[in-house]
Design an enzyme around this catalytic site. Structure first.
Site, PDB file in Angstrom:
ATOM      1  N   ASP A  32      -3.324 -69.235  30.589  1.00 27.37           N
ATOM      2  CA  ASP A  32      -4.254 -70.205  31.174  1.00 27.37           C
ATOM      3  C   ASP A  32      -5.650 -70.094  30.555  1.00 27.37           C
ATOM      4  OD1 ASP A  32      -4.852 -72.315  32.919  1.00 27.37           O
ATOM      5  OD2 ASP A  32      -3.749 -71.388  34.557  1.00 27.37           O
ATOM      6  N   TRP A  61      -5.041 -77.097  29.082  1.00 25.61           N
ATOM      7  CA  TRP A  61      -5.366 -78.404  29.669  1.00 25.61           C
ATOM      8  C   TRP A  61      -5.825 -79.436  28.635  1.00 25.61           C
ATOM      9  CZ3 TRP A  61      -9.810 -75.613  32.536  1.00 25.61           C
ATOM     10  CH2 TRP A  61      -9.323 -74.485  33.194  1.00 25.61           C
ATOM     11  N   GLY A  62      -5.324 -79.352  27.416  1.00 28.27           N
ATOM     12  CA  GLY A  62      -5.629 -80.377  26.427  1.00 28.27           C
ATOM     13  C   GLY A  62      -7.001 -80.255  25.784  1.00 28.27           C
ATOM     14  N   ASP A  68      -3.544 -80.728  35.576  1.00 29.81           N
ATOM     15  CA  ASP A  68      -2.334 -80.549  36.389  1.00 29.81           C
ATOM     16  C   ASP A  68      -1.766 -81.880  36.890  1.00 29.81           C
ATOM     17  OD1 ASP A  68      -2.625 -77.875  36.013  1.00 29.81           O
ATOM     18  OD2 ASP A  68      -3.069 -77.386  38.101  1.00 29.81           O
TER      19      ASP A  68
END
Ligand SMILES: *[C@@H]1O[C@H](CO)[C@@H](O)[C@H](O)[C@H]1NC(C)=O
Ligand SMILES: *[C@@H]1O[C@H](CO)[C@@H](O)[C@H](O)[C@H]1NC(C)=O
Ligand SMILES: *[C@@H]1O[C@H](CO)[C@@H](O)[C@H](O)[C@H]1NC(C)=O
Ligand SMILES: *[C@@H]1O[C@H](CO)[C@@H](O)[C@H](O)[C@H]1NC(C)=O
Ligand SMILES: *[C@@H]1O[C@H](CO)[C@@H](O)[C@H](O)[C@H]1NC(C)=O
Ligand SMILES: *[C@@H]1O[C@H](CO)[C@@H](O)[C@H](O)[C@H]1NC(C)=O
Length: 435
Positions: A154, A197-198, A218
């Protein structure tokens, strides 16, 4: 000026690294095909323990999900103690994982599954547990010793620039390197799943660092979220191939947020865009309808195609002009290659039922002058032979059509117009015949 001088050497060093290491896929023997499995986060967040992991694995077996190919059981955030040991190691929560990760992994492996764990490229995970920044090799070693096969990584709690002296690429590179080091002691490397997350156009660099990368934030279990993710990914489908792929986030089927038709569209888009497929809902509450969607063998076979790794891509946007980015109304007409034939996905993005229609040669994977057998991948029926075009009436709101077309020879002679791209058509004698 001083800051410019400082900036230049760093920039040059970085670009040299990039020149020396052109983006290529992380083809290291694992995750050549999309991974199928379960992840705890969306249904349970931090409410996880060893019993849940084991009962989830047993359910996946009993429900036939393992047989369908879902063979990873992955723990997400919140499995650890908040503090590392005095030695600096991450340690599993002493109450919720009292038997230890190693023993738990053994039990899940004995059921025929592989297992995944979670960490973070910053100081802490998104829920405030130890992150791996500065401890990459130590933690990769721990995860490997515990018996894990997969790491989701993450992007929360980022250290100051003066500490990292790299950006997001550099922080993920640190764990890629650590996993490569640990791989020397294992029969197979851990699968590396980037959950950034791109950020910073990950689809441009993710393939050199991991096997999949999250392209958006998400997912939520509602149509708007699906439409948004489909729209975004419709522009970057080229990034997906063997060993590295856009990750569209978890499957949110079966928790009441989506209609049956929306659930079919969700599964079809994710599978045919060759995303990893991680079930993110409560398996104890799953209905036969949803289970039927998740185990659609014909669509899973394309997701797992051993010979063609490419995503479907839009060939016409439909209600909006081509190349329109629209979060609520993504492209409607998609196709792509597979070793079983050309696959088509038609999405009805409207709130009302609609007729969807296309000419075969709008897809670049179709040959002009040929006819095609049509397989309906949801009805599981052979629907005759298509010549030139296909029209599907009454596609339900937010519904999907998935078709597999196979070349069955020349189309009948004398069909008018003489060219499927009629406006370009010219007789051999030089006369323009196309209208
Ligand atoms: C965890 O570490 C923090 C920061 O070093 C410390 O304040 C805290 O007392 C520790 N907690 C436990 C349970 O050891
Ligand atoms: C999962 O589903 C079961 C069966 O409906 C239910 O008892 C349980 O509370 C659910 N768990 C969560 C976290 O939603
Ligand atoms: C998205 O497309 C729909 C259908 O054409 C249109 O009604 C809507 O206004 C568009 N949204 C935006 C933000 O342009
Ligand atoms: C489909 O083909 C017909 C007949 O050639 C043509 O009139 C029509 O414009 C084509 N439609 C599209 C969307 O290409
Ligand atoms: C294919 O045929 C089946 C059975 O008649 C039908 O239910 C289905 O809607 C057809 N599919 C398409 C795309 O027309
Ligand atoms: C050229 O081809 C066109 C279209 O088939 C035909 O109508 C025309 O008569 C031909 N011209 C000659 C000189 O053959």
């Amino acid at each position: 000026m001083a800051s410019l001088k400082l900036w230049f050497p760093a920039a040059i060093a970085l670009s040299t690294t990039y020149l020396a290491n052109p983006v290529r896929s992380l083809d290291n023997g694992v995750a050549r095909l999309p991974i199928l499995g379960y992840n705890t986060w969306n249904a349970y967040q931090c409410d996880i323990d060893e019993d849940l992991m084991l009962s989830t694995a047993k359910l996946m077996k009993d429900l036939g999900l393992q047989d369908a190919g879902y063979n990873f059981v992955n723990i997400d955030d919140c499995y650890a103690e908040k503090n590392r040991t005095a030695n600096g190691d991450i340690v599993e929560d002493k109450v919720r994982f009292k038997g230890g990760m190693k023993a738990l992994n053994k039990k899940i492996h004995d059921l025929g599954f592989k297992t995944g764990i979670y960490s973070d490229s910053g100081w802490f995970t998104c829920a405030g547990y130890p992150g791996s920044y500065g401890n990459e090799l130590r933690d990769a070693t721990t995860f490997s010793n515990w018996g894990f096969d997969y790491l989701k990584y993450d992007n929360c709690a980022i250290p100051y620039d003066e500490i990292t002296r790299v950006g997001i690429v550099g922080r993920y590179q640190r764990m890629t390197d650590a996993l490569a080091e640990v791989a020397k002691t294992r029969t197979q490397p851990l699968v590396f799943s980037l959950c950034e997350w791109g950020w910073n156009q990950v689809w441009l660099w993710g393939a050199s660092l991991g096997h999949s990368w999250r392209t958006t934030g998400d997912i939520a279990p509602k149509w708007d979220s699906l439409a948004n993710i489909i729209n975004f990914n419709s522009f970057i489908t080229q990034a997906t191939d063997f060993s590295g792929r856009n990750d569209l986030d978890m499957l949110q089927l079966g928790n009441g947020g989506l209609t049956y038709e929306e659930s079919k569209s969700h599964f079809t888009a994710w599978a045919l865009m060759r995303s990893p497929l991680f079930i993110g809902t409560n398996l104890s509450a799953i209905t036969p309808d949803i289970l039927g969607i998740l185990t659609n063998k014909e669509i899973l076979a394309i997701n797992q195609d051993p010979d063609v790794g490419k995503s479907i891509s839009p060939f016409r946007w439909g209600i909006n002009p081509d190349w329109t980015s629209n979060n609520t109304h993504p492209a409607q007409y998609w196709s792509g290659p597979s070793s079983y034939g050309t696959v088509f996905m038609l999405l009805n993005t409207l709130d009302t039922s609609a007729t969807l229609s296309f000419n075969l040669t709008e897809s670049p994977w179709i040959r002009a002058g040929r006819q095609y057998s049509v397989r309906d991948l949801w009805a599981h029926t052979d629907n005759g032979t298509a010549v030139r075009s296909i029209t599907v009436p009454r596609v339900p709101p937010h519904g999907v059509v998935a078709l597999l077309l196979k070349d069955v020879g020349d189309e009948p002679s004398g069909i008018s117009p003489a060219c499927s791209v009629w406006w370009q058509c010219i007789d051999r004698n030089g006369t323009h015949v196309g209208g």
